[in-house]
Design a protein around this motif. Structure first.
Motif, PDB file in Angstrom:
ATOM      1  N   ILE A 169      31.168   0.112   0.919  1.00 41.12           N
ATOM      2  CA  ILE A 169      30.098   0.869   1.587  1.00 41.12           C
ATOM      3  C   ILE A 169      30.381   2.367   1.552  1.00 41.12           C
ATOM      4  N   LEU A 170      31.543   2.762   2.131  1.00 40.72           N
ATOM      5  CA  LEU A 170      31.844   4.193   2.241  1.00 40.72           C
ATOM      6  C   LEU A 170      32.220   4.794   0.895  1.00 40.72           C
ATOM      7  N   GLY A 171      32.899   4.008   0.053  1.00 39.07           N
ATOM      8  CA  GLY A 171      33.240   4.513  -1.269  1.00 39.07           C
ATOM      9  C   GLY A 171      31.997   4.809  -2.089  1.00 39.07           C
ATOM     10  N   GLY A 172      31.009   3.916  -2.001  1.00 38.34           N
ATOM     11  CA  GLY A 172      29.763   4.133  -2.732  1.00 38.34           C
ATOM     12  C   GLY A 172      28.992   5.329  -2.222  1.00 38.34           C
ATOM     13  N   ILE A 173      28.969   5.499  -0.895  1.00 43.80           N
ATOM     14  CA  ILE A 173      28.211   6.615  -0.299  1.00 43.80           C
ATOM     15  C   ILE A 173      28.907   7.946  -0.570  1.00 43.80           C
ATOM     16  N   PHE A 174      30.207   8.035  -0.239  1.00 46.06           N
ATOM     17  CA  PHE A 174      30.923   9.297  -0.409  1.00 46.06           C
ATOM     18  C   PHE A 174      31.162   9.634  -1.880  1.00 46.06           C
ATOM     19  N   GLY A 175      31.202   8.610  -2.728  1.00 42.67           N
ATOM     20  CA  GLY A 175      31.394   8.844  -4.145  1.00 42.67           C
ATOM     21  C   GLY A 175      30.133   9.282  -4.854  1.00 42.67           C
ATOM     22  N   GLY A 176      29.014   9.307  -4.131  1.00 40.31           N
ATOM     23  CA  GLY A 176      27.752   9.739  -4.719  1.00 40.31           C
ATOM     24  C   GLY A 176      27.098   8.691  -5.590  1.00 40.31           C
ATOM     25  N   VAL A 177      27.618   7.463  -5.540  1.00 39.24           N
ATOM     26  CA  VAL A 177      27.037   6.378  -6.346  1.00 39.24           C
ATOM     27  C   VAL A 177      25.729   5.895  -5.732  1.00 39.24           C
ATOM     28  N   VAL A 178      25.696   5.816  -4.396  1.00 37.01           N
ATOM     29  CA  VAL A 178      24.508   5.346  -3.687  1.00 37.01           C
ATOM     30  C   VAL A 178      24.209   6.287  -2.535  1.00 37.01           C
ATOM     31  N   THR A 179      22.958   6.277  -2.080  1.00 39.13           N
ATOM     32  CA  THR A 179      22.594   6.997  -0.863  1.00 39.13           C
ATOM     33  C   THR A 179      23.005   6.157   0.347  1.00 39.13           C
ATOM     34  N   ALA A 180      22.873   6.717   1.550  1.00 36.77           N
ATOM     35  CA  ALA A 180      23.211   5.968   2.760  1.00 36.77           C
ATOM     36  C   ALA A 180      22.336   4.727   2.882  1.00 36.77           C
ATOM     37  N   THR A 181      21.059   4.848   2.523  1.00 34.39           N
ATOM     38  CA  THR A 181      20.145   3.704   2.598  1.00 34.39           C
ATOM     39  C   THR A 181      20.533   2.640   1.586  1.00 34.39           C
ATOM     40  N   GLU A 182      20.845   3.056   0.367  1.00 36.74           N
ATOM     41  CA  GLU A 182      21.275   2.095  -0.648  1.00 36.74           C
ATOM     42  C   GLU A 182      22.624   1.473  -0.283  1.00 36.74           C
ATOM     43  N   GLY A 183      23.473   2.260   0.381  1.00 38.32           N
ATOM     44  CA  GLY A 183      24.745   1.732   0.851  1.00 38.32           C
ATOM     45  C   GLY A 183      24.557   0.634   1.879  1.00 38.32           C
ATOM     46  N   ALA A 184      23.530   0.781   2.714  1.00 38.40           N
ATOM     47  CA  ALA A 184      23.230  -0.265   3.699  1.00 38.40           C
ATOM     48  C   ALA A 184      22.804  -1.552   2.992  1.00 38.40           C
ATOM     49  N   GLY A 185      21.981  -1.415   1.940  1.00 40.94           N
ATOM     50  CA  GLY A 185      21.599  -2.585   1.158  1.00 40.94           C
ATOM     51  C   GLY A 185      22.799  -3.222   0.485  1.00 40.94           C
ATOM     52  N   LEU A 186      23.713  -2.386   0.004  1.00 45.37           N
ATOM     53  CA  LEU A 186      24.949  -2.868  -0.611  1.00 45.37           C
ATOM     54  C   LEU A 186      25.791  -3.635   0.397  1.00 45.37           C
ATOM     55  N   ALA A 187      25.802  -3.162   1.656  1.00 40.25           N
ATOM     56  CA  ALA A 187      26.553  -3.846   2.707  1.00 40.25           C
ATOM     57  C   ALA A 187      26.016  -5.256   2.932  1.00 40.25           C
ATOM     58  N   VAL A 188      24.696  -5.408   2.916  1.00 41.55           N
ATOM     59  CA  VAL A 188      24.092  -6.735   3.102  1.00 41.55           C
ATOM     60  C   VAL A 188      24.471  -7.658   1.953  1.00 41.55           C
ATOM     61  N   VAL A 189      24.358  -7.151   0.726  1.00 44.83           N
ATOM     62  CA  VAL A 189      24.698  -7.967  -0.447  1.00 44.83           C
ATOM     63  C   VAL A 189      26.168  -8.381  -0.404  1.00 44.83           C
ATOM     64  N   ALA A 190      27.047  -7.436  -0.070  1.00 51.57           N
ATOM     65  CA  ALA A 190      28.475  -7.741  -0.002  1.00 51.57           C
ATOM     66  C   ALA A 190      28.775  -8.760   1.094  1.00 51.57           C
ATOM     67  N   ALA A 191      28.133  -8.606   2.263  1.00 56.36           N
ATOM     68  CA  ALA A 191      28.354  -9.553   3.363  1.00 56.36           C
ATOM     69  C   ALA A 191      27.865 -10.950   2.990  1.00 56.36           C
ATOM     70  N   LEU A 192      26.723 -11.034   2.296  1.00 55.25           N
ATOM     71  CA  LEU A 192      26.217 -12.335   1.847  1.00 55.25           C
ATOM     72  C   LEU A 192      27.184 -12.977   0.842  1.00 55.25           C
ATOM     73  N   PHE A 193      27.666 -12.180  -0.096  1.00 48.88           N
ATOM     74  CA  PHE A 193      28.581 -12.710  -1.111  1.00 48.88           C
ATOM     75  C   PHE A 193      29.869 -13.221  -0.479  1.00 48.88           C
ATOM     76  N   ILE A 194      30.445 -12.408   0.417  1.00 52.79           N
ATOM     77  CA  ILE A 194      31.703 -12.808   1.047  1.00 52.79           C
ATOM     78  C   ILE A 194      31.501 -14.031   1.943  1.00 52.79           C
ATOM     79  N   GLY A 195      30.386 -14.038   2.694  1.00 51.42           N
ATOM     80  CA  GLY A 195      30.129 -15.143   3.607  1.00 51.42           C
ATOM     81  C   GLY A 195      29.834 -16.453   2.903  1.00 51.42           C
ATOM     82  N   PHE A 196      29.008 -16.404   1.847  1.00 53.69           N
ATOM     83  CA  PHE A 196      28.598 -17.625   1.148  1.00 53.69           C
ATOM     84  C   PHE A 196      29.609 -18.075   0.093  1.00 53.69           C
ATOM     85  N   VAL A 197      30.096 -17.129  -0.711  1.00 55.91           N
ATOM     86  CA  VAL A 197      30.878 -17.479  -1.900  1.00 55.91           C
ATOM     87  C   VAL A 197      32.381 -17.463  -1.639  1.00 55.91           C
ATOM     88  N   VAL A 198      32.878 -16.404  -0.957  1.00 57.46           N
ATOM     89  CA  VAL A 198      34.323 -16.250  -0.793  1.00 57.46           C
ATOM     90  C   VAL A 198      34.844 -17.101   0.369  1.00 57.46           C
TER      91      VAL A 198
END
Length: 428
Positions: free
Chosen positions: A227-256
């Motif tokens: 989340i923070l690496g993507g936002i501070f690294g300029g890869v994503v905006t704060a809003t896109e980082g929030a979407g990334l957080a949801v995707v990551a949480a779903l992946f970790i919760g369901f798959v990992v």
């Protein structure tokens, strides 16, 4: 006189538990009709819609959903086990574990209430079982959870950035040092009480246990990095980082971890929708109030009135801190930002206060407001989970509130504490 009557009515409705969004909407509608007549009501639907459809605000429901997904999976438990293995051997270690976990979880959820709900239900019973007094347990949990409003990503910072038209990424960056410093000060105070009251240590430190817990929590630790690496690294905006957080949480919760089910997902989405609806209704009705205030030029008049008394930055910051401190006792954080920031921004700009610096001052004030009754959402949540009276908890919480106030004063009058990292990264 009309302004005083309207804001007196707003305060009266808040005190009798009228929902703050409804109270703001009613006051705004009355003010608009009194100022311009009933024809102005034709603009109300458009104003409500425009107020709630800003792109940066889309981050709020996404971070809320990500927090719910993390709460229902084992992410919080794994973080607790890891921090306990790291610092649990210190006297009063469970109190420090509580603070450390809050700092980790703040980097994921952006919500202090979510922090208390996720970690408090596990840590508070464990602390009471080890002999910690219930009021102290609730105080530590509540005050440390408020770090979530300072440490990025912060929902309050997103709201402030949208309203003040300020870079949310810079606000996130400015909150890093105050957040870490606040956590360190709270830990130091906890250690003082641990020595004074001979609070227990946990298990002896073990590299083997630490390696095991680090391995177990490795995916959970990836979330703030993503989340923070993507936002501070300029890869994503704060809003896109929030979407990334949801995707990551779903992946970790369901798959990992494989502990998230479709039924869990449904419950998370329902709870997140309810929380989001409450916040966005508040945002929408605040747009009405903002329209009325702008047309009435009340913020500009208030700024001129204060500047006629003093234009000294130190004095103005002191007055603004007092204003937010008092309002924090009666208003929730989002309501305080939405209601007050548009009114004081002309004053802030006129005396030359940096809007990023002021944003951190506002969020720190709101962190303190979450601890000061009668309206103290985080404190109330902690007391509910710990099953302890709010007022006895408040007495135990006074030293921790004092630490937060000291941090606020430091950030207020030493701007480099918050702006140093921003200036280093962006230049200035």
């Amino acid at each position: 006189m009309t302004y005083l009557m309207l804001f007196g009515g707003l305060l009266a409705m808040v005190l009798i538990n009228v929902p703050i969004a409804v109270a703001i909407g009613v006051v705004a509608l009355i003010g608009m009709v009194l100022a311009q007549g009933s024809d102005t009501l034709l603009n109300v639907p458009l104003t409500l819609f425009d107020g709630a459809t800003s792109f940066p605000l889309l981050a709020i429901p996404l971070f809320v959903l990500a927090g719910e997904l993390m709460n229902i999976s084992s992410i919080s438990r794994r973080l607790i086990d890891l921090v306990s293995a790291m610092i649990g051997f210190v006297r009063g270690g469970l109190a420090m574990v509580n603070i450390g976990v809050s700092m980790f979880f703040a980097e994921i959820s952006g919500s202090a209430v979510a922090d208390v709900a996720a970690t408090g239900s596990v840590l508070m019973p464990a602390m009471k079982k080890k002999g910690y007094k219930p009021a102290f347990v609730a105080a530590v949990t509540s005050s440390s959870a408020s770090l979530a409003i300072i440490i990025p990503p912060s929902i309050s910072m997103i709201l402030y950035g949208a309203i003040a038209d300020t870079s949310i990424v810079k606000l996130f960056l400015a909150g890093v040092i105050p957040g870490v410093l606040g956590g360190g000060l709270l830990m130091a105070l906890s250690y003082y009480f641990a020595v004074r009251y001979n609070l227990p240590r946990e298990e002896a430190f073990s590299f083997k246990v630490l390696r095991q817990k680090l391995r177990d929590a490795s995916w959970a630790l990836m979330l703030p990095v993503i989340i923070l690496g993507g936002i501070f690294g300029g890869v994503v905006t704060a809003t896109e980082g929030a979407g990334l957080a949801v995707v990551a949480a779903l992946f970790i919760g369901f798959v990992v971890y494989r502990e998230l089910t479709l039924q869990h997902l449904y419950k998370c989405m329902v709870r997140a929708s309810v929380q989001t609806a409450a916040v966005m209704l508040l945002v929408a009705t605040s747009a009405l109030l903002g329209l009325y205030l702008t047309e009435a030029r009340l913020p500009q008049e208030m700024a001129q009135a204060i500047i006629s008394v003093t234009d000294d930055q130190i004095a103005v910051l002191m007055l603004l801190n007092l204003l937010f401190f008092v309002l924090g006792m009666f208003l929730h954080g989002a309501a305080a930002i939405i209601l007050v920031v548009p009114m004081v921004l002309p004053l802030v700009q006129q005396v030359g206060i940096d809007p990023i610096h002021f944003g951190i001052i506002v969020t720190l004030n709101l962190a303190i407001g979450q601890q000061t009754p009668p309206v103290a959402s985080v404190l109330a949540t902690a007391c509910s989970i710990a099953k302890v009276d709010m007022w006895s908890t408040t007495r135990a919480n006074l030293p921790f509130i004092g630490v937060l106030i000291a941090l606020l004063l430091l950030v207020t009058y030493v701007p480099s504490v918050s702006l140093g990292l921003v200036n280093w990264v962006y230049g200035g």
